[in-house]
Motif scaffolding. Structure first.
Motif, PDB file in Angstrom:
ATOM      1  N   LYS A 203      46.307  33.058  65.492  1.00 27.93           N
ATOM      2  CA  LYS A 203      45.907  33.899  66.627  1.00 27.93           C
ATOM      3  C   LYS A 203      44.506  33.543  67.109  1.00 27.93           C
ATOM      4  O   LYS A 203      44.271  33.414  68.313  1.00 27.93           O
ATOM      5  CB  LYS A 203      45.963  35.370  66.214  1.00 27.93           C
ATOM      6  CG  LYS A 203      45.559  36.335  67.333  1.00 27.93           C
ATOM      7  CD  LYS A 203      45.666  37.779  66.897  1.00 27.93           C
ATOM      8  CE  LYS A 203      44.604  38.136  65.872  1.00 27.93           C
ATOM      9  NZ  LYS A 203      44.620  39.589  65.547  1.00 27.93           N
ATOM     10  N   TYR A 204      43.577  33.341  66.178  1.00 27.76           N
ATOM     11  CA  TYR A 204      42.203  33.043  66.574  1.00 27.76           C
ATOM     12  C   TYR A 204      42.058  31.617  67.112  1.00 27.76           C
ATOM     13  O   TYR A 204      41.259  31.371  68.029  1.00 27.76           O
ATOM     14  CB  TYR A 204      41.248  33.279  65.404  1.00 27.76           C
ATOM     15  CG  TYR A 204      40.970  34.754  65.194  1.00 27.76           C
ATOM     16  CD1 TYR A 204      40.221  35.473  66.122  1.00 27.76           C
ATOM     17  CD2 TYR A 204      41.472  35.429  64.086  1.00 27.76           C
ATOM     18  CE1 TYR A 204      39.973  36.824  65.957  1.00 27.76           C
ATOM     19  CE2 TYR A 204      41.234  36.783  63.911  1.00 27.76           C
ATOM     20  CZ  TYR A 204      40.478  37.476  64.848  1.00 27.76           C
ATOM     21  OH  TYR A 204      40.241  38.820  64.688  1.00 27.76           O
ATOM     22  N   ILE A 205      42.823  30.674  66.560  1.00 26.04           N
ATOM     23  CA  ILE A 205      42.824  29.319  67.118  1.00 26.04           C
ATOM     24  C   ILE A 205      43.335  29.361  68.556  1.00 26.04           C
ATOM     25  O   ILE A 205      42.796  28.701  69.456  1.00 26.04           O
ATOM     26  CB  ILE A 205      43.694  28.371  66.258  1.00 26.04           C
ATOM     27  CG1 ILE A 205      43.030  28.123  64.900  1.00 26.04           C
ATOM     28  CG2 ILE A 205      43.927  27.045  66.983  1.00 26.04           C
ATOM     29  CD1 ILE A 205      43.890  27.328  63.937  1.00 26.04           C
ATOM     30  N   HIS A 206      44.376  30.173  68.780  1.00 24.57           N
ATOM     31  CA  HIS A 206      44.939  30.340  70.119  1.00 24.57           C
ATOM     32  C   HIS A 206      43.885  30.905  71.067  1.00 24.57           C
ATOM     33  O   HIS A 206      43.727  30.429  72.216  1.00 24.57           O
ATOM     34  CB  HIS A 206      46.147  31.272  70.041  1.00 24.57           C
ATOM     35  CG  HIS A 206      46.830  31.507  71.349  1.00 24.57           C
ATOM     36  ND1 HIS A 206      46.392  32.441  72.272  1.00 24.57           N
ATOM     37  CD2 HIS A 206      47.921  30.930  71.901  1.00 24.57           C
ATOM     38  CE1 HIS A 206      47.171  32.438  73.320  1.00 24.57           C
ATOM     39  NE2 HIS A 206      48.116  31.537  73.126  1.00 24.57           N
ATOM     40  N   LYS A 207      43.147  31.912  70.627  1.00 21.58           N
ATOM     41  CA  LYS A 207      42.130  32.536  71.476  1.00 21.58           C
ATOM     42  C   LYS A 207      40.997  31.571  71.795  1.00 21.58           C
ATOM     43  O   LYS A 207      40.516  31.508  72.932  1.00 21.58           O
ATOM     44  CB  LYS A 207      41.576  33.787  70.789  1.00 21.58           C
ATOM     45  CG  LYS A 207      42.531  34.971  70.792  1.00 21.58           C
ATOM     46  CD  LYS A 207      41.872  36.195  70.190  1.00 21.58           C
ATOM     47  CE  LYS A 207      42.787  37.405  70.275  1.00 21.58           C
ATOM     48  NZ  LYS A 207      42.150  38.621  69.704  1.00 21.58           N
ATOM     49  N   ILE A 208      40.557  30.814  70.788  1.00 23.88           N
ATOM     50  CA  ILE A 208      39.488  29.835  70.998  1.00 23.88           C
ATOM     51  C   ILE A 208      39.932  28.763  71.988  1.00 23.88           C
ATOM     52  O   ILE A 208      39.196  28.379  72.903  1.00 23.88           O
ATOM     53  CB  ILE A 208      39.064  29.198  69.661  1.00 23.88           C
ATOM     54  CG1 ILE A 208      38.372  30.242  68.777  1.00 23.88           C
ATOM     55  CG2 ILE A 208      38.128  28.009  69.891  1.00 23.88           C
ATOM     56  CD1 ILE A 208      38.127  29.774  67.349  1.00 23.88           C
ATOM     57  N   ASN A 209      41.169  28.285  71.828  1.00 24.83           N
ATOM     58  CA  ASN A 209      41.699  27.264  72.737  1.00 24.83           C
ATOM     59  C   ASN A 209      41.783  27.806  74.169  1.00 24.83           C
ATOM     60  O   ASN A 209      41.441  27.106  75.127  1.00 24.83           O
ATOM     61  CB  ASN A 209      43.079  26.818  72.266  1.00 24.83           C
ATOM     62  CG  ASN A 209      43.741  25.853  73.229  1.00 24.83           C
ATOM     63  OD1 ASN A 209      43.412  24.687  73.302  1.00 24.83           O
ATOM     64  ND2 ASN A 209      44.715  26.355  73.993  1.00 24.83           N
ATOM     65  N   GLU A 210      42.252  29.045  74.300  1.00 20.52           N
ATOM     66  CA  GLU A 210      42.388  29.639  75.631  1.00 20.52           C
ATOM     67  C   GLU A 210      41.027  29.802  76.301  1.00 20.52           C
ATOM     68  O   GLU A 210      40.885  29.571  77.508  1.00 20.52           O
ATOM     69  CB  GLU A 210      43.079  30.999  75.518  1.00 20.52           C
ATOM     70  CG  GLU A 210      43.404  31.633  76.863  1.00 20.52           C
ATOM     71  CD  GLU A 210      44.197  32.911  76.719  1.00 20.52           C
ATOM     72  OE1 GLU A 210      44.658  33.434  77.758  1.00 20.52           O
ATOM     73  OE2 GLU A 210      44.357  33.399  75.577  1.00 20.52           O
ATOM     74  N   ARG A 211      40.006  30.170  75.511  1.00 25.86           N
ATOM     75  CA  ARG A 211      38.670  30.345  76.074  1.00 25.86           C
ATOM     76  C   ARG A 211      38.072  29.003  76.516  1.00 25.86           C
ATOM     77  O   ARG A 211      37.403  28.922  77.545  1.00 25.86           O
ATOM     78  CB  ARG A 211      37.764  31.016  75.042  1.00 25.86           C
ATOM     79  CG  ARG A 211      36.317  31.212  75.512  1.00 25.86           C
ATOM     80  CD  ARG A 211      35.553  32.122  74.583  1.00 25.86           C
ATOM     81  NE  ARG A 211      36.104  33.465  74.582  1.00 25.86           N
ATOM     82  CZ  ARG A 211      35.581  34.479  73.876  1.00 25.86           C
ATOM     83  NH1 ARG A 211      34.514  34.273  73.118  1.00 25.86           N
ATOM     84  NH2 ARG A 211      36.133  35.670  73.918  1.00 25.86           N
TER      85      ARG A 211
END
Length: 222
Positions: A203-211
């Motif tokens: 989930k956090y990797i996804h959020k970092i990538n999206e940002r």
């Protein structure tokens, strides 16, 4: 060339293969830590200990069982390509053997903190591998396939279902080991940490990538 209604580009193939390799690297780190196997391999390893069968055979049986669960959950939405998940396990097994051999160049953990650090690396590599290969929508491992199926049917985030399923797999491995072997078998503190934090890390990797990129990666696409 198309696969799953999308063009089968070199980038998709690379992300798929690279993601699978990263997961096996995470599995290898979990084995090297000696704090318990990664959740994805805990049940097959327990089966191999209980019934004295090769880990490859146990993995095949486990993956076939998960594909059957997918078929029951998805029904008409189950696609013929999903049967191929059983055979992707062969590639996964080869990568696992290679990754474990790479660990021979790393000294054994001399203390608990180093072993714990290896478990953390295991969690990170498995989560990163999931982030790379699941969205390619080629052929998921059956563990991720059934995670996607449950996420679709329940309309819950992939990362949350991943945590729930990993906990269920680890609990099942623990019960099997205790009932048939009288010990914890393949389960250790590293296994429990993996079950609790792989999904959250995704989930956090996804959020970092999206940002960073502005792209919202679809982890439930089948």
């Amino acid at each position: 060339m198309e696969f799953s209604g999308e063009e089968l580009t070199l980038k998709r193939i690379f992300n798929y293969v690279f993601g699978l390799f990263l997961i096996t690297l995470g599995v290898a780190f979990s084995i090297k830590s000696d704090l318990g196997s990664a959740p994805v391999s805990s049940i097959p390893y327990a089966m191999s200990l209980i019934w004295a069968i090769e880990i490859g055979v146990a993995t095949f049986i486990f993956h076939a069982f998960l594909v059957l669960i997918e078929l029951i959950l998805l029904r008409r939405d189950f696609k013929p390509k999903h049967f191929l998940q059983v055979f992707v396990g062969v590639l996964f097994g080869a990568f696992t053997s290679f990754s474990v051999s790479l660990m021979n160049f790393i000294p054994p953990a001399g203390n608990f903190l180093i072993a714990l650090a290896m478990s953390v690396l295991s969690i990170f590599f498995i989560a990163l591998g999931l982030f790379f290969y699941v969205p390619t929508n080629i052929i998921p491992l059956s563990v991720e396939g059934v995670t996607q199926a449950i996420a679709i049917v329940s309309k819950r985030p992939f990362s949350r279902i991943k945590v729930y399923l990993d906990i269920t797999i680890v609990s099942s491995a623990l019960i099997l080991s205790y009932v048939f072997l009288g010990n914890l078998g393949s389960v250790g503190i590293g296994t429990v940490l993996g079950a609790l934090f792989v999904g959250t890390t995704v989930k956090y990797i996804h959020k970092i990538n999206e940002r960073i990129t502005g792209n919202n990666v679809d982890m439930k696409k089948m």
